[in-house]
Design a protein around this motif. Structure first.
Motif, PDB file in Angstrom:
ATOM      1  N   ARG A 624       0.805  -1.222   0.000  1.00  0.00           N
ATOM      2  CA  ARG A 624       0.000   0.000   0.000  1.00  0.00           C
ATOM      3  C   ARG A 624       0.837   1.271   0.000  1.00  0.00           C
ATOM      4  N   VAL A 625       1.994   1.264   0.661  1.00  0.00           N
ATOM      5  CA  VAL A 625       2.779   2.489   0.801  1.00  0.00           C
ATOM      6  C   VAL A 625       3.889   2.504  -0.236  1.00  0.00           C
ATOM      7  N   CYS A 626       3.957   3.584  -1.016  1.00  0.00           N
ATOM      8  CA  CYS A 626       4.961   3.710  -2.069  1.00  0.00           C
ATOM      9  C   CYS A 626       5.648   5.067  -1.979  1.00  0.00           C
ATOM     10  N   GLN A 627       6.845   5.105  -2.536  1.00  0.00           N
ATOM     11  CA  GLN A 627       7.649   6.324  -2.537  1.00  0.00           C
ATOM     12  C   GLN A 627       8.424   6.353  -3.847  1.00  0.00           C
ATOM     13  N   GLY A 628       8.449   7.501  -4.500  1.00  0.00           N
ATOM     14  CA  GLY A 628       9.194   7.580  -5.749  1.00  0.00           C
ATOM     15  C   GLY A 628       8.839   8.813  -6.540  1.00  0.00           C
ATOM     16  N   ASP A 629       9.584   9.027  -7.615  1.00  0.00           N
ATOM     17  CA  ASP A 629       9.389  10.221  -8.438  1.00  0.00           C
ATOM     18  C   ASP A 629       8.043  10.234  -9.127  1.00  0.00           C
ATOM     19  N   LEU A 630       7.364   9.075  -9.252  1.00  0.00           N
ATOM     20  CA  LEU A 630       6.032   9.065  -9.837  1.00  0.00           C
ATOM     21  C   LEU A 630       5.084   9.947  -9.038  1.00  0.00           C
ATOM     22  N   PHE A 631       5.280  10.007  -7.729  1.00  0.00           N
ATOM     23  CA  PHE A 631       4.397  10.786  -6.866  1.00  0.00           C
ATOM     24  C   PHE A 631       4.979  12.167  -6.566  1.00  0.00           C
ATOM     25  N   ALA A 632       6.237  12.200  -6.150  1.00  0.00           N
ATOM     26  CA  ALA A 632       6.877  13.481  -5.826  1.00  0.00           C
ATOM     27  C   ALA A 632       8.381  13.260  -5.736  1.00  0.00           C
ATOM     28  N   ALA A 633       9.135  14.182  -6.308  1.00  0.00           N
ATOM     29  CA  ALA A 633      10.592  14.115  -6.227  1.00  0.00           C
ATOM     30  C   ALA A 633      11.050  14.677  -4.879  1.00  0.00           C
ATOM     31  N   PRO A 634      12.240  14.285  -4.413  1.00  0.00           N
ATOM     32  CA  PRO A 634      12.742  14.863  -3.161  1.00  0.00           C
ATOM     33  C   PRO A 634      12.902  16.371  -3.289  1.00  0.00           C
ATOM     34  N   GLY A 635      12.632  17.089  -2.212  1.00  0.00           N
ATOM     35  CA  GLY A 635      12.760  18.545  -2.228  1.00  0.00           C
ATOM     36  C   GLY A 635      12.946  19.089  -0.835  1.00  0.00           C
ATOM     37  N   PRO A 636      13.388  20.347  -0.723  1.00  0.00           N
ATOM     38  CA  PRO A 636      13.529  20.975   0.596  1.00  0.00           C
ATOM     39  C   PRO A 636      12.193  21.008   1.330  1.00  0.00           C
ATOM     40  N   ALA A 637      12.270  21.181   2.640  1.00  0.00           N
ATOM     41  CA  ALA A 637      11.067  21.104   3.467  1.00  0.00           C
ATOM     42  C   ALA A 637      10.008  22.110   3.046  1.00  0.00           C
ATOM     43  N   ASP A 638      10.417  23.351   2.724  1.00  0.00           N
ATOM     44  CA  ASP A 638       9.424  24.361   2.356  1.00  0.00           C
ATOM     45  C   ASP A 638       8.755  24.053   1.018  1.00  0.00           C
ATOM     46  N   GLU A 639       9.461  23.329   0.137  1.00  0.00           N
ATOM     47  CA  GLU A 639       8.853  22.962  -1.141  1.00  0.00           C
ATOM     48  C   GLU A 639       7.945  21.748  -0.997  1.00  0.00           C
ATOM     49  N   VAL A 640       8.275  20.856  -0.090  1.00  0.00           N
ATOM     50  CA  VAL A 640       7.478  19.643   0.111  1.00  0.00           C
ATOM     51  C   VAL A 640       6.250  19.921   0.972  1.00  0.00           C
ATOM     52  N   GLU A 641       6.307  20.947   1.825  1.00  0.00           N
ATOM     53  CA  GLU A 641       5.228  21.205   2.778  1.00  0.00           C
ATOM     54  C   GLU A 641       3.850  21.347   2.126  1.00  0.00           C
ATOM     55  N   PRO A 642       3.691  22.101   0.997  1.00  0.00           N
ATOM     56  CA  PRO A 642       2.347  22.171   0.386  1.00  0.00           C
ATOM     57  C   PRO A 642       1.818  20.809  -0.027  1.00  0.00           C
ATOM     58  N   PHE A 643       2.701  19.938  -0.480  1.00  0.00           N
ATOM     59  CA  PHE A 643       2.283  18.584  -0.863  1.00  0.00           C
ATOM     60  C   PHE A 643       1.805  17.817   0.364  1.00  0.00           C
ATOM     61  N   LEU A 644       2.549  17.925   1.477  1.00  0.00           N
ATOM     62  CA  LEU A 644       2.158  17.245   2.711  1.00  0.00           C
ATOM     63  C   LEU A 644       0.858  17.815   3.259  1.00  0.00           C
ATOM     64  N   ARG A 645       0.699  19.131   3.150  1.00  0.00           N
ATOM     65  CA  ARG A 645      -0.501  19.770   3.682  1.00  0.00           C
ATOM     66  C   ARG A 645      -1.740  19.348   2.890  1.00  0.00           C
ATOM     67  N   ALA A 646      -1.563  19.145   1.582  1.00  0.00           N
ATOM     68  CA  ALA A 646      -2.694  18.721   0.751  1.00  0.00           C
ATOM     69  C   ALA A 646      -3.166  17.330   1.135  1.00  0.00           C
ATOM     70  N   ARG A 647      -2.222  16.522   1.654  1.00  0.00           N
ATOM     71  CA  ARG A 647      -2.536  15.195   2.193  1.00  0.00           C
ATOM     72  C   ARG A 647      -3.001  14.209   1.138  1.00  0.00           C
ATOM     73  N   ARG A 648      -2.945  14.611  -0.152  1.00  0.00           N
ATOM     74  CA  ARG A 648      -3.362  13.688  -1.198  1.00  0.00           C
ATOM     75  C   ARG A 648      -2.395  13.788  -2.360  1.00  0.00           C
ATOM     76  N   ALA A 649      -2.112  12.626  -2.963  1.00  0.00           N
ATOM     77  CA  ALA A 649      -1.235  12.581  -4.138  1.00  0.00           C
ATOM     78  C   ALA A 649      -2.080  12.495  -5.393  1.00  0.00           C
ATOM     79  N   ALA A 650      -1.487  12.942  -6.499  1.00  0.00           N
ATOM     80  CA  ALA A 650      -2.216  12.897  -7.774  1.00  0.00           C
ATOM     81  C   ALA A 650      -2.390  11.458  -8.233  1.00  0.00           C
TER      82      ALA A 650
END
Length: 650
Positions: A624-650
């Protein structure tokens, strides 16, 4: 007013018949009156008179009906004549050849276009053969088609004629004329002059070919150097991205060789640009002759070239190629009347040792090339000091790393983890980076081996743990929760024996809840587990933090052992993920590992997910749990925060 008068003959016949009918009727009436009154016997001539009257009546009717039929026939003939005239008028004003030909291929009808084309009037066309009109040469080519149409087929064909003083392309359609019993009496022939259409089609075809040629030329110019014909920087970067991605997926090695000519400026300034251009062309030719067919060469600007070595066994293969290039490029040249000598300095950056980003690899190879020039030119240098086995360079880089730690050049990026069933963001893995003042952003593969050798790895690892926990707390304070922060521990950190103490200190200083921290350890560490390390795992579990195994599936640990060590999660090895679902062997192993882990209540994480096919395979397998560039590339905390706040992946 009478519209049509009956001719005299039929009129006299009708009048005579009427006279006979009246006379016979009078005679019959007189005879019957005496018989009815009883004054005379039955008249024997009554029947004869009745026959005469009936015959006269029938004769009159026949004459009238015959006249009506004649009138109708005349109307039909007149209508046919009018229709024929209209058809002839239309046919004569159509620019196509229209005709009717009998079984002997003789014309029985032709329109005026034949006169315009061949100078033969319609009257003179009657009875002429097709061979007489078109000539024996053309008729010989048409005859097989005529044979088919006389056999009952509809036929279409084209041929070229030169009648009328000009060359024409004629498109001919023939339709058989069938008798009621099915016999072919002849055929109708329609010929259209399609010369202009053919010319237009040829012009369009030529224009299309020219456009394709121009498009290929423009594409070539967009991706190639016009002087040497080699691919340019843009195409090199595109091909290098593919090679790097392939190396990552299949756990392979690739190398970038950055080549700079040692004395090109002297040649260009002293002998002129023409000689300099000639030298670059010869250099390009010699590069092609040395490298393998699978490798890729590009001119990226000026006297700089790059060679991409794809799918090599180990970095030392790149050194062998570099040595061959130096030997070949160091030979004497002759450009026109001028003898020219040139050498080359080469810098080498490798995947995965020096990183996985093409821009970074180019920067590092460029930096290594300058080290080769500083070392005396006409040589090569690896960027990685370990590969160069250069103690002085290693010491210098170690000093730079120490200074970089003091200058806060180390930083973390974060890559979200996604529950692919709900598309919810469930965590983020902390990844280390070094912003080097000369080489740009470096991946940990480029400097962690050096940090391990020089004793810097343990303090760096402790800093990563503290910073990741602090960032997790900052996200919680910003309202982003619940969320797991994932931190990787290296074998050296674990062997240091202070794992539980480091975790407790990081959690206490940051205020991050223990259950929000997941410590991942490489599976290679579990090959042999000393008591001290097992106590450290137990201490982490007692604190409340969770433990996971990274790169699971390489064969070092068993699931019962992981249960004993209080592990709660396993991360499927990237090499397995990269092979699914195409590689059936890896796909089968991945399914088995996921099923076993889920059966023992482990959380299963798949890293390195890059394609939709991989995600679908993993979802079907139960991960169930996946990680990779298909969902989001690694980025600094301030760039990743909006993605985490949205709580949903595309």
């Amino acid at each position: 007013m009478v519209r049509r008068l009956i001719p005299l003959g039929p009129l006299l016949v009708v009048l005579g018949a009427l006279v006979l009918i009246v006379a016979s009727g009078t005679e019959i009436a007189g005879s019957l009156r005496g018989w009815v009154a009883g004054q005379a016997p039955w008249p024997r001539g009554v029947l004869l008179d009745a026959l005469v009257a009936g015959s006269a009546f029938l004769l009159a009717i026949a004459v009238l009906m015959t006249r009506r039929s004649v009138i109708r026939t005349a109307k039909v003939e007149e209508a046919l004549r009018e229709s024929e005239e209209r058809l002839r008028l239309v046919a004569n004003n159509v620019p196509a050849l229209i005709s009717y030909v009998d079984r002997e291929q003789r014309y029985r009808f032709s329109n005026r276009t034949y006169d315009d084309w061949f100078g033969i009037s319609q009257e003179r066309m009657l009875g002429r053969t097709v061979a007489e009109v078109f000539g024996e040469e053309h008729f010989s080519g048409m005859k097989p088609h005529f044979d088919r149409v006389l056999a009952g087929e509809e036929v279409e064909f084209e041929f070229i004629t030169t009648e009328g003083g000009r060359q024409r392309a004629l498109q001919v359609a023939c339709v058989p004329h069938l008798a009621p019993e099915g016999t072919v009496l002849g055929f109708y022939m329609l010929g259209n002059d399609v010369t202009a259409l053919k010319r237009a089609q040829e012009d369009l075809r030529f224009a299309a070919i020219q456009l394709q040629h121009d498009a290929r030329r423009l594409e070539f110019l967009a991706h190639h150097d016009t002087l040497t014909g080699l691919p340019n920087r843009a195409m090199f970067q595109e091909r290098a991205r593919e090679a790097v991605a392939h190396a990552r997926r299949h756990d392979k090695t690739a190398a970038v060789l950055f080549i700079d000519l040692d004395n090109f400026k002297q040649v260009n300034d002293g002998l002129g640009h023409d000689v300099g251009d000639g030298l670059l062309k010869v250099i390009a030719s010699r590069l092609r002759a040395v490298v393998r067919g699978d490798d890729f060469i590009a001119r990226i600007g000026g006297d700089e070239f790059c060679v991409l070595l794809q799918d090599i066994a180990e970095p030392r293969e790149a050194a062998t190629v570099a040595q061959k290039l130096i030997h070949e490029l160091g030979k004497a040249y002759r450009i026109g009347e001028h003898p020219v000598s040139s050498g080359a300095s080469i810098g080498i950056a490798c995947v995965p040792q020096d990183g996985h980003d093409v821009a970074t690899l180019l920067r590092l190879a460029d930096a290594a090339m300058y080290r080769a020039k500083e070392a005396g030119r006409n040589g090569y240098q690896f960027f990685s000091v370990v590969l160069n086995q250069d103690a002085a360079a290693a010491a210098a880089l170690a000093d730079e790393l120490r200074a970089g730690i003091d200058r806060n050049e180390l930083f973390l990026v974060y890559q979200p983890r996604i529950d692919i069933a709900t598309r919810q963001v469930v965590g983020a893995e902390a990844l280390l980076r070094w912003r080097h003042p000369r080489y740009g952003v470096l991946a940990p593969e480029a400097f962690l081996p050096l940090a391990d050798d020089t004793g810097l790895l343990v303090p760096i690892g402790a800093w990563v743990l503290r910073e990741a926990c602090a960032q997790g707390r900052r996200w919680m304070d910003a309202g982003i929760q619940p969320l797991s922060v994932v931190v990787n521990m290296t074998a050296r950190q674990l062997r240091h024996g202070t794992l539980a103490e480091q975790v407790r200190a990081a959690l206490e200083s940051s205020g991050l809840p223990a259950e929000s921290l997941l410590i991942e350890v490489p599976e290679t560490v579990l090959r042999q587990i000393p008591d001290q390390l097992e106590e450290g795992f137990a201490g982490v579990a007692a604190i409340g933090a969770r433990l996971g195994v990274d790169d699971f599936g390489t064969g070092y640990a068993s699931l019962p052992m992981l249960q004993r060590l209080r592990m709660s999660a396993v991360c499927i090895d990237r090499k397995l993920v990269s092979g699914v679902p195409v590689d059936s062997e890896r796909a089968g192993l991945a399914k088995a590992l996921i099923a076993l882990a889920r059966g023992l209540s482990f959380d299963v994480v798949a890293k390195g997910v890059e394609t939709h096919a991989q995600r679908e395979f993993l979802a079907e397998a139960g991960c169930r749990v996946c990680q990779g560039d298909l969902f989001a590339a690694p980025g600094p905390a301030d760039e990743v925060e909006p993605f985490l706040r949205a709580r949903r992946a595309a």
